[in-house]
Design an enzyme around this catalytic site. Sequence first.
Site, short mmCIF file in Angstrom:
data_model
loop_
_atom_site.label_atom_id
_atom_site.label_comp_id
_atom_site.label_asym_id
_atom_site.label_seq_id
_atom_site.Cartn_x
_atom_site.Cartn_y
_atom_site.Cartn_z
N THR A 1 -21.31 31.00 -19.73
CA THR A 1 -21.43 31.90 -20.72
C THR A 1 -21.37 31.35 -22.21
O THR A 1 -22.04 31.34 -23.01
CB THR A 1 -20.61 33.10 -20.77
OG1 THR A 1 -20.84 33.74 -19.63
CG2 THR A 1 -20.66 34.29 -21.65
N CYS A 2 -20.12 30.58 -22.25
CA CYS A 2 -19.78 29.99 -23.63
C CYS A 2 -20.97 28.99 -24.34
O CYS A 2 -21.29 28.64 -25.40
CB CYS A 2 -18.51 29.31 -23.67
SG CYS A 2 -17.56 29.01 -25.23
N GLY B 1 -20.32 32.76 -15.04
CA GLY B 1 -18.78 32.16 -15.25
C GLY B 1 -18.86 32.10 -16.48
O GLY B 1 -19.49 32.24 -17.55
N CYS B 2 -17.48 31.59 -17.06
CA CYS B 2 -16.79 31.64 -18.52
C CYS B 2 -17.47 30.42 -19.05
O CYS B 2 -18.01 30.61 -20.15
CB CYS B 2 -15.74 31.68 -18.23
SG CYS B 2 -14.65 30.44 -17.20
N TYR B 3 -17.24 29.25 -18.50
CA TYR B 3 -17.99 27.94 -19.11
C TYR B 3 -19.55 28.21 -19.47
O TYR B 3 -20.10 28.12 -20.42
CB TYR B 3 -18.04 26.78 -18.45
CG TYR B 3 -16.41 26.37 -18.64
CD1 TYR B 3 -15.91 25.86 -19.72
CD2 TYR B 3 -15.51 26.07 -17.50
CE1 TYR B 3 -14.61 25.11 -19.84
CE2 TYR B 3 -14.27 25.46 -17.63
CZ TYR B 3 -13.86 25.18 -18.78
OH TYR B 3 -12.64 24.52 -18.97
#
Length: 347
Positions: free
Chosen positions: A155-156, A151-153
């Site tokens: 990954t960040c 997911g994006c969160y």
Amino acid sequence: MSKKIKVGIVGATGYTGVELLRLLAAHPDVEVAAVTSRSEAGTAVADYFPSLRGVYGLAFQTPDEAGLEQCDIVFFATPNGIAMKDAPRLIEQGVRVIDLSADFRIWDIPTWEHWYGMPHAAPGLVSQAVYGLSELNREAVAQARLVANPGCYPTCVSLPLVPLLRQCRLKPGMPLIADCKSGVSGAGRKGNVGSLLCEVGDNFKAYGIAGHRHLPEIRQTIAGLQDGIAEGFVFTPHLAPMIRGMHATVYLHLSDGICPETILRDYYRDSLFVDILPAGSTPETRSVRGANLCRISIQQAAQSDVWVVLSVIDNLVKGAAGQAVQNMNIMFGLKETHGLGAIPLLP
């Protein structure tokens, strides 16, 4: 390479789908052979996405008509619950799969079913899936038949933590807090009141405080690298009035006498898509817009033993489609930069 890789995209009408199409159009080693959408079957891709006029001559097809089994790899850019039903058949036929939904990210089935509110249709396949955080699991991704794109969160938040967790440099029993902001495209392309311009413009708000689906995903990564840390992890996402981009501010406690910037630089020395900035820098979301990049800085808070990590990505690229293309490159032994050479857009 002489023979191009045949690619299929299931669910290509959303933001991650069109981002895959944009990136793959610049990829020298692939041919997009099939794009599917049940609702837009028969519609030309160039008519549905004017940005792709003159780039693709394909039309959307239903998954049953698209001949996905003839592809070398299929991307699922679908809502949760679709890939777990359709991917097993393709894998049995020798097609490699990258799933951009959450269907195969969580290893513990009861945990997944709790957070996603449905029974898992392919629990036996979950253990075969490789979690596709490229910079963490590169060797496993290279051998994978099924990759669960993060997911994006996650990954960040995870990219700046991985080098420190691998060396067990976080202090057990201390809080680990991720304060994150996302652009509205992270909510997807389907219309809802919360994504209307009048709701998000000139506005800023937190959400998912009682529990966000990316929480167990991030905790799973943390727990797999260092004991005694995941239990103290707190995650609060926010919706920012921008289209794309993601910013994570992570507060953590580290072992005494270390230089975390050096640890991050050493770990990512050969990574093409992670940029460790000098201490004191403040990475901006616009510095990665449209590119498969994560920019990170770390510094100690003033008069405190708390360290502050700043991490930015484009939620649609490194947080979704770009990382998926990066994983595909790894799976097929290609240069990781193929299709991912775009320079961030400014302004």
